[in-house]
Design a protein around this motif. Structure first.
Motif, short mmCIF file in Angstrom:
data_model
loop_
_atom_site.label_atom_id
_atom_site.label_comp_id
_atom_site.label_asym_id
_atom_site.label_seq_id
_atom_site.Cartn_x
_atom_site.Cartn_y
_atom_site.Cartn_z
N GLY A 220 0.82 -1.21 0.00
CA GLY A 220 0.00 0.00 0.00
C GLY A 220 0.85 1.25 0.00
O GLY A 220 2.08 1.20 -0.01
N THR A 221 0.17 2.39 0.02
CA THR A 221 0.83 3.70 -0.01
C THR A 221 0.50 4.47 1.26
O THR A 221 -0.65 4.52 1.68
CB THR A 221 0.37 4.50 -1.24
N ILE A 222 1.53 5.07 1.86
CA ILE A 222 1.33 5.88 3.06
C ILE A 222 0.75 7.23 2.66
O ILE A 222 1.19 7.87 1.70
CB ILE A 222 2.66 6.05 3.80
N LYS A 223 -0.26 7.67 3.40
CA LYS A 223 -0.91 8.95 3.14
C LYS A 223 -1.39 9.55 4.45
O LYS A 223 -1.60 8.82 5.43
CB LYS A 223 -2.09 8.77 2.16
N PRO A 224 -1.57 10.87 4.49
CA PRO A 224 -2.11 11.49 5.71
C PRO A 224 -3.57 11.10 5.90
O PRO A 224 -4.30 10.90 4.93
CB PRO A 224 -1.97 12.99 5.44
N VAL A 225 -3.99 11.02 7.15
CA VAL A 225 -5.41 10.76 7.43
C VAL A 225 -6.24 11.95 6.97
O VAL A 225 -7.32 11.80 6.40
CB VAL A 225 -5.63 10.49 8.94
N GLU A 226 -5.72 13.15 7.19
CA GLU A 226 -6.43 14.38 6.79
C GLU A 226 -5.53 15.24 5.93
O GLU A 226 -4.42 15.60 6.34
CB GLU A 226 -6.90 15.16 8.02
N GLN B 219 6.07 24.40 6.14
CA GLN B 219 5.71 25.30 7.23
C GLN B 219 4.45 24.81 7.94
O GLN B 219 3.50 24.37 7.31
CB GLN B 219 5.48 26.72 6.69
N GLN B 220 4.46 24.89 9.28
CA GLN B 220 3.30 24.52 10.08
C GLN B 220 2.27 25.66 10.02
O GLN B 220 2.63 26.84 10.15
CB GLN B 220 3.72 24.28 11.54
N VAL B 221 1.00 25.30 9.83
CA VAL B 221 -0.06 26.31 9.79
C VAL B 221 -1.21 25.89 10.69
O VAL B 221 -1.36 24.71 11.02
CB VAL B 221 -0.58 26.52 8.35
N LYS B 222 -2.00 26.87 11.09
CA LYS B 222 -3.17 26.63 11.94
C LYS B 222 -4.44 26.84 11.13
O LYS B 222 -4.45 27.60 10.15
CB LYS B 222 -3.17 27.59 13.14
N ILE C 80 0.68 20.87 7.88
CA ILE C 80 1.95 21.31 7.29
C ILE C 80 1.75 21.49 5.78
O ILE C 80 1.05 20.70 5.14
CB ILE C 80 3.06 20.27 7.55
N VAL C 81 2.36 22.52 5.23
CA VAL C 81 2.30 22.74 3.79
C VAL C 81 3.20 21.68 3.12
O VAL C 81 4.41 21.64 3.37
CB VAL C 81 2.79 24.15 3.43
N VAL C 82 2.59 20.81 2.33
CA VAL C 82 3.34 19.76 1.66
C VAL C 82 3.50 20.12 0.19
O VAL C 82 2.52 20.38 -0.51
CB VAL C 82 2.66 18.38 1.82
N GLY C 83 4.74 20.15 -0.27
CA GLY C 83 5.01 20.56 -1.64
C GLY C 83 5.08 22.07 -1.75
O GLY C 83 4.68 22.81 -0.85
N GLU C 84 5.61 22.52 -2.86
CA GLU C 84 5.76 23.97 -3.10
C GLU C 84 4.41 24.58 -3.46
O GLU C 84 3.73 24.10 -4.37
CB GLU C 84 6.75 24.21 -4.23
N PRO C 85 4.01 25.68 -2.77
CA PRO C 85 2.78 26.38 -3.17
C PRO C 85 2.97 27.09 -4.51
O PRO C 85 4.09 27.24 -4.99
CB PRO C 85 2.57 27.39 -2.04
N ASP D 175 -2.22 17.04 7.68
CA ASP D 175 -1.93 16.80 9.09
C ASP D 175 -1.06 15.54 9.16
O ASP D 175 -1.57 14.42 9.12
CB ASP D 175 -3.22 16.60 9.87
N LEU D 176 0.26 15.72 9.23
CA LEU D 176 1.18 14.60 9.20
C LEU D 176 1.34 13.93 10.55
O LEU D 176 2.11 12.97 10.68
CB LEU D 176 2.55 15.06 8.68
#
Length: 376
Positions: free
Chosen positions: A52-58, A79-82, A163-168, A190-191
């Motif tokens: 299988g492939t690992i992925k975030p729950v959210e 970067q961590q964001v709220k 967390i921002v994943v990948g370049e925006p 949400d990692l």
């Protein structure tokens, strides 16, 4: 005559070589020995293997509800964001102008509506004139709400903590709205909570249950094992091959027969929530999973090589005390990689045959002829 003599000579030579080869490699019945296994209780574990492939729950894709150019991006990759935090701003200059015009229209239609109410009250205007003025005012207010809403949409906020994943996307990029293919400004995940989406063969899916534990490895940490737990089992196969209602009858039957011929294996998605407190695992990694489907302790088991089948079912070859053998019917339970549980048919301490092998010998050939060479 000369050619016939040559052919006869060749045939004799081939016969002689075949005979010597057979003499050198033949194995006498007395050179065969049984591999004997004594049945004993043991602990067995049955597993199902999957990839299988690992992925975030959210995880979310942040896009725009309006079409506008990106004015600024306020966050970077990793970067961590709220939740609710502003992450990007769109160019809203045109929208501000539209909002100002819409506000002026509201003010103008309100003045006309108030004047019309006065004139109607003194009998100078008809009720129809009053209703038209009221309609124009309500329409102007509605248009103002739309422009305000669009102006608010120029401020892009994060819908979750993560967390921002990948370049925006970069400033100056045109963000296009849409339901089918909108511009993704950035991805936020949400990692802290991850899962594995695995595909399990239809022959194994019946053994999978919610709550079962799993052990898996990834290529990045080949000597480390991670753990998880089954949290969801899909009720439909990965291709929804049973559902033909999405197309008309002719294309449906054609696509169905094509699908049947091209794919003979059916898979189901199984979701495994994983424990990654050390944050070693990354989305997209391939996980090789072993799902623990059964554990049994102190049960009778035999090697898989000792189990045979015929038209009557499963059996083992039992070696009696007098050295004679018998085919004993047995019933099986769970399987491990090397052993199978025997639920009935044999007892602990009985000897069974697993296979026949050749005895080791100090000589590789024999001059004793026990039956002659194979026919030429």
């Amino acid at each position: 005559m000369k050619s016939i003599a040559i052919i006869v000579a060749l045939l004799l030579a081939v016969s002689f070589i075949s005979y010597k080869y057979w003499q050198t490699h033949k194995t006498k019945p007395s050179d065969l020995t049984q591999n004997v296994y004594i049945i004993k209780p043991m602990n067995l574990k049955s597993t199902v293997s999957a990839t299988g492939t690992i992925k975030p729950v959210e995880a979310v894709e942040v896009s725009s509800k309006i079409t506008a150019r990106i004015k600024s991006v306020l966050v970077k990759e990793n970067q961590q964001v709220k939740a609710g935090q502003t992450v990007a701003i769109l160019d809203g200059k045109d929208l501000k102008n539209e909002n100002i015009k819409a506000q002026e229209t509201v003010d103008n239609t309100l003045s006309k509506y108030n004047r019309m109410k006065y004139l109607y009250s003194i009998g100078a205007k008809s009720k129809e004139d009053l209703e038209d003025a009221e309609y124009n005012y309500e329409t102007a207010k509605s248009d103002l709400e739309v422009t305000k809403s669009d102006l608010d949409e120029t401020v892009i906020t994060s819908p979750i903590n993560g967390i921002v994943v990948g370049e925006p996307k970069t400033s100056g990029t045109m963000a296009v709205q849409g339901t089918s293919n909108p511009t993704v400004i950035m991805r936020i995940a949400d990692l802290a909570q991850k899962q594995i989406l695995t595909k399990v063969d239809e022959t194994d899916i019946g053994n999978i249950k919610i709550g079962q534990t799993a052990v898996f490895t990834v290529d990045a940490y080949t000597n480390k094992k991670f753990t998880g737990k089954v949290t969801k089992i899909s009720q439909t196969d990965v291709n929804n091959s049973w559902d033909t209602s999405s197309s008309d009858s002719s294309s449906s039957s054609s696509s169905s027969s094509s699908s049947s011929s091209s794919s003979s294996v059916i898979y189901y998605y199984v979701t495994i929530n994983i424990d990654d407190t050390s944050s070693l695992l990354k989305p997209g990694m391939t996980a090789r999973v072993e799902i623990n489907t059964a554990n049994k302790t102190n049960v009778l088991a035999v090697p898989l090589s000792a189990l045979h089948t015929n038209t009557n079912g499963s059996y083992v070859i039992v070696i009696n005390n007098n050295g004679k053998t018998e085919n004993r019917p047995v019933k099986t339970g769970i399987y491990s990689d090397d052993y199978v549980e025997i639920t009935s048919g044999v007892n602990a301490g009985e000897k069974i045959s697993t296979a026949y092998t050749a005895k080791a010998s100090s000589t590789t050939s024999s001059n004793k002829n026990t039956g002659g060479p194979p026919p030429f």
